[in-house]
Design a protein around this motif. Structure first.
Motif, PDB file in Angstrom:
ATOM      1  N   ARG A  86      -5.704 -44.684   5.498  1.00 35.79           N
ATOM      2  CA  ARG A  86      -5.023 -43.475   5.016  1.00 35.79           C
ATOM      3  C   ARG A  86      -4.084 -42.917   6.080  1.00 35.79           C
ATOM      4  NH1 ARG A  86      -9.922 -40.220   2.007  1.00 35.79           N
ATOM      5  NH2 ARG A  86      -9.947 -41.505   0.129  1.00 35.79           N
ATOM      6  N   LEU A  87      -4.520 -42.929   7.323  1.00 37.63           N
ATOM      7  CA  LEU A  87      -3.672 -42.458   8.418  1.00 37.63           C
ATOM      8  C   LEU A  87      -2.426 -43.326   8.546  1.00 37.63           C
ATOM      9  CD1 LEU A  87      -3.374 -40.412  10.718  1.00 37.63           C
ATOM     10  CD2 LEU A  87      -4.593 -42.017  12.180  1.00 37.63           C
ATOM     11  N   MET A  88      -2.583 -44.635   8.403  1.00 41.11           N
ATOM     12  CA  MET A  88      -1.433 -45.537   8.452  1.00 41.11           C
ATOM     13  C   MET A  88      -0.494 -45.258   7.286  1.00 41.11           C
ATOM     14  SD  MET A  88       0.328 -47.800   9.950  1.00 41.11           S
ATOM     15  CE  MET A  88      -0.751 -48.341  11.243  1.00 41.11           C
ATOM     16  N   TRP A  89      -1.043 -45.007   6.086  1.00 39.75           N
ATOM     17  CA  TRP A  89      -0.225 -44.688   4.919  1.00 39.75           C
ATOM     18  C   TRP A  89       0.592 -43.429   5.185  1.00 39.75           C
ATOM     19  CZ3 TRP A  89       0.000 -40.435   1.670  1.00 39.75           C
ATOM     20  CH2 TRP A  89       0.761 -40.591   0.503  1.00 39.75           C
ATOM     21  N   ILE A  90      -0.047 -42.408   5.720  1.00 37.83           N
ATOM     22  CA  ILE A  90       0.665 -41.159   6.015  1.00 37.83           C
ATOM     23  C   ILE A  90       1.752 -41.393   7.049  1.00 37.83           C
ATOM     24  CG2 ILE A  90       0.428 -38.876   7.082  1.00 37.83           C
ATOM     25  CD1 ILE A  90      -2.313 -38.685   5.676  1.00 37.83           C
ATOM     26  N   PHE A  91       1.440 -42.128   8.103  1.00 35.26           N
ATOM     27  CA  PHE A  91       2.434 -42.420   9.145  1.00 35.26           C
ATOM     28  C   PHE A  91       3.632 -43.162   8.559  1.00 35.26           C
ATOM     29  CE2 PHE A  91       4.231 -45.480  12.134  1.00 35.26           C
ATOM     30  CZ  PHE A  91       4.759 -44.605  13.077  1.00 35.26           C
ATOM     31  N   LEU A  92       3.375 -44.194   7.751  1.00 35.15           N
ATOM     32  CA  LEU A  92       4.463 -44.968   7.161  1.00 35.15           C
ATOM     33  C   LEU A  92       5.273 -44.126   6.185  1.00 35.15           C
ATOM     34  CD1 LEU A  92       2.670 -48.385   6.615  1.00 35.15           C
ATOM     35  CD2 LEU A  92       4.373 -47.827   8.346  1.00 35.15           C
ATOM     36  N   ARG A  93       4.615 -43.268   5.443  1.00 36.64           N
ATOM     37  CA  ARG A  93       5.297 -42.366   4.502  1.00 36.64           C
ATOM     38  C   ARG A  93       6.225 -41.427   5.258  1.00 36.64           C
ATOM     39  NH1 ARG A  93       7.627 -40.056   0.944  1.00 36.64           N
ATOM     40  NH2 ARG A  93       6.846 -39.380  -1.036  1.00 36.64           N
ATOM     41  N   LEU A  94       5.740 -40.865   6.372  1.00 37.79           N
ATOM     42  CA  LEU A  94       6.553 -39.968   7.182  1.00 37.79           C
ATOM     43  C   LEU A  94       7.721 -40.715   7.831  1.00 37.79           C
ATOM     44  CD1 LEU A  94       3.803 -37.792   8.901  1.00 37.79           C
ATOM     45  CD2 LEU A  94       5.218 -37.190   6.924  1.00 37.79           C
ATOM     46  N   ALA A  95       7.461 -41.930   8.302  1.00 40.14           N
ATOM     47  CA  ALA A  95       8.529 -42.725   8.925  1.00 40.14           C
ATOM     48  C   ALA A  95       9.615 -43.053   7.910  1.00 40.14           C
ATOM     49  CB  ALA A  95       7.942 -44.008   9.523  1.00 40.14           C
ATOM     50  N   LEU A  96       9.226 -43.434   6.706  1.00 42.40           N
ATOM     51  CA  LEU A  96      10.196 -43.741   5.665  1.00 42.40           C
ATOM     52  C   LEU A  96      11.037 -42.515   5.328  1.00 42.40           C
ATOM     53  CD1 LEU A  96      11.102 -46.068   3.839  1.00 42.40           C
ATOM     54  CD2 LEU A  96       9.456 -45.263   2.156  1.00 42.40           C
ATOM     55  N   GLY A  97      10.395 -41.365   5.264  1.00 37.97           N
ATOM     56  CA  GLY A  97      11.129 -40.122   5.012  1.00 37.97           C
ATOM     57  C   GLY A  97      12.098 -39.806   6.131  1.00 37.97           C
ATOM     58  N   ALA A  98      11.674 -39.983   7.377  1.00 34.92           N
ATOM     59  CA  ALA A  98      12.543 -39.701   8.520  1.00 34.92           C
ATOM     60  C   ALA A  98      13.761 -40.630   8.538  1.00 34.92           C
ATOM     61  CB  ALA A  98      11.768 -39.828   9.825  1.00 34.92           C
ATOM     62  N   ILE A  99      13.555 -41.892   8.198  1.00 33.72           N
ATOM     63  CA  ILE A  99      14.672 -42.841   8.148  1.00 33.72           C
ATOM     64  C   ILE A  99      15.670 -42.411   7.076  1.00 33.72           C
ATOM     65  CG2 ILE A  99      15.320 -45.220   7.586  1.00 33.72           C
ATOM     66  CD1 ILE A  99      12.570 -46.025   8.834  1.00 33.72           C
ATOM     67  N   LEU A 100      15.166 -42.029   5.911  1.00 36.62           N
ATOM     68  CA  LEU A 100      16.047 -41.569   4.845  1.00 36.62           C
ATOM     69  C   LEU A 100      16.762 -40.288   5.258  1.00 36.62           C
ATOM     70  CD1 LEU A 100      17.085 -42.081   2.002  1.00 36.62           C
ATOM     71  CD2 LEU A 100      15.155 -40.747   1.147  1.00 36.62           C
ATOM     72  N   GLY A 101      16.075 -39.396   5.961  1.00 39.03           N
ATOM     73  CA  GLY A 101      16.704 -38.166   6.447  1.00 39.03           C
ATOM     74  C   GLY A 101      17.824 -38.457   7.439  1.00 39.03           C
ATOM     75  N   LEU A 102      17.601 -39.424   8.323  1.00 45.66           N
ATOM     76  CA  LEU A 102      18.646 -39.811   9.274  1.00 45.66           C
ATOM     77  C   LEU A 102      19.848 -40.372   8.526  1.00 45.66           C
ATOM     78  CD1 LEU A 102      19.664 -40.255  12.157  1.00 45.66           C
ATOM     79  CD2 LEU A 102      18.494 -42.466  12.122  1.00 45.66           C
ATOM     80  N   LEU A 103      19.600 -41.208   7.541  1.00 44.97           N
ATOM     81  CA  LEU A 103      20.685 -41.771   6.736  1.00 44.97           C
ATOM     82  C   LEU A 103      21.466 -40.658   6.039  1.00 44.97           C
ATOM     83  CD1 LEU A 103      22.024 -44.364   5.651  1.00 44.97           C
ATOM     84  CD2 LEU A 103      20.384 -44.287   3.785  1.00 44.97           C
ATOM     85  N   LEU A 104      20.768 -39.700   5.502  1.00 43.55           N
ATOM     86  CA  LEU A 104      21.414 -38.572   4.841  1.00 43.55           C
ATOM     87  C   LEU A 104      22.245 -37.767   5.839  1.00 43.55           C
ATOM     88  CD1 LEU A 104      21.452 -37.308   1.989  1.00 43.55           C
ATOM     89  CD2 LEU A 104      19.667 -35.775   2.772  1.00 43.55           C
ATOM     90  N   GLY A 105      21.701 -37.526   7.031  1.00 42.28           N
ATOM     91  CA  GLY A 105      22.445 -36.809   8.062  1.00 42.28           C
ATOM     92  C   GLY A 105      23.701 -37.551   8.470  1.00 42.28           C
ATOM     93  N   LEU A 106      23.594 -38.863   8.634  1.00 43.33           N
ATOM     94  CA  LEU A 106      24.761 -39.679   8.984  1.00 43.33           C
ATOM     95  C   LEU A 106      25.819 -39.621   7.890  1.00 43.33           C
ATOM     96  CD1 LEU A 106      22.980 -42.800  10.489  1.00 43.33           C
ATOM     97  CD2 LEU A 106      24.401 -41.150  11.737  1.00 43.33           C
ATOM     98  N   TYR A 107      25.386 -39.601   6.653  1.00 44.22           N
ATOM     99  CA  TYR A 107      26.309 -39.569   5.532  1.00 44.22           C
ATOM    100  C   TYR A 107      27.161 -38.297   5.545  1.00 44.22           C
ATOM    101  CZ  TYR A 107      28.057 -39.795   0.761  1.00 44.22           C
ATOM    102  OH  TYR A 107      28.870 -39.823  -0.328  1.00 44.22           O
ATOM    103  N   PHE A 108      26.576 -37.172   5.963  1.00 36.97           N
ATOM    104  CA  PHE A 108      27.279 -35.897   5.910  1.00 36.97           C
ATOM    105  C   PHE A 108      28.003 -35.532   7.209  1.00 36.97           C
ATOM    106  CE2 PHE A 108      24.549 -35.237   2.203  1.00 36.97           C
ATOM    107  CZ  PHE A 108      25.472 -34.713   1.322  1.00 36.97           C
ATOM    108  N   ILE A 109      27.931 -36.364   8.238  1.00 34.51           N
ATOM    109  CA  ILE A 109      28.638 -36.059   9.480  1.00 34.51           C
ATOM    110  C   ILE A 109      30.132 -35.947   9.203  1.00 34.51           C
ATOM    111  CG2 ILE A 109      29.404 -37.070  11.679  1.00 34.51           C
ATOM    112  CD1 ILE A 109      26.617 -37.891  12.216  1.00 34.51           C
ATOM    113  N   GLY A 110      30.697 -34.851   9.621  1.00 37.40           N
ATOM    114  CA  GLY A 110      32.127 -34.620   9.465  1.00 37.40           C
ATOM    115  C   GLY A 110      32.565 -34.306   8.046  1.00 37.40           C
TER     116      GLY A 110
END
Length: 130
Positions: free
Chosen positions: A58-82
């Motif tokens: 369960r801890l691994m599932w939560i960690f992977l879920r959070l990591a996947l969200g963070a990667i998507l958040g970074l992608l979203l941030g990169l998309y809106f730069i400028g």
């Protein structure tokens, strides 16, 4: 060591930090909703404890879920730069979007995978038919 000026504004840098953080919050919100039931336990015998092995999974599932969200958040941030107006209201809207994206991160990635795979198959078929 020479500093490289990439021309990023303070808002662009904020996007790169706050969008992954927002998506982490959205992923955590999903993990919470997936974990709790509609009603809290009301009796002592309703409490269940997982084995150590299940707790680690369960801890691994939560960690992977959070990591996947963070990667998507970074992608979203990169998309809106400028691309956004540099004011707090617009920044807040993009961060709110990253929280929502973090909540649905696995489904968003799966849909994106299907779209990209379909495009690749289409290109390959067109090239093979030539």
């Amino acid at each position: 060591m020479e500093v490289i000026d990439l021309g990023l504004s303070r808002y662009d840098i904020a996007l790169l930090w706050l969008c992954p953080l927002g998506a982490l919050i959205g992923s955590l919100a999903f993990a919470i909703t997936a974990t709790i039931s509609d009603a809290p336990p009301k009796k002592e015998n309703q409490n269940y404890f997982a084995s150590n092995q299940l707790a680690k999974a369960r801890l691994m599932w939560i960690f992977l879920r959070l990591a996947l969200g963070a990667i998507l958040g970074l992608l979203l941030g990169l998309y809106f730069i400028g691309a956004i107006q540099e004011n707090p209201s617009t920044l807040a809207k993009v961060i709110a979007l990253s929280i929502i994206a973090g909540y649905g991160a696995p489904k968003i990635w799966l849909v994106q995978d299907k779209v990209v795979s379909g495009q690749i198959e289409k290109i390959v078929k067109e090239e093979l038919s030539k």
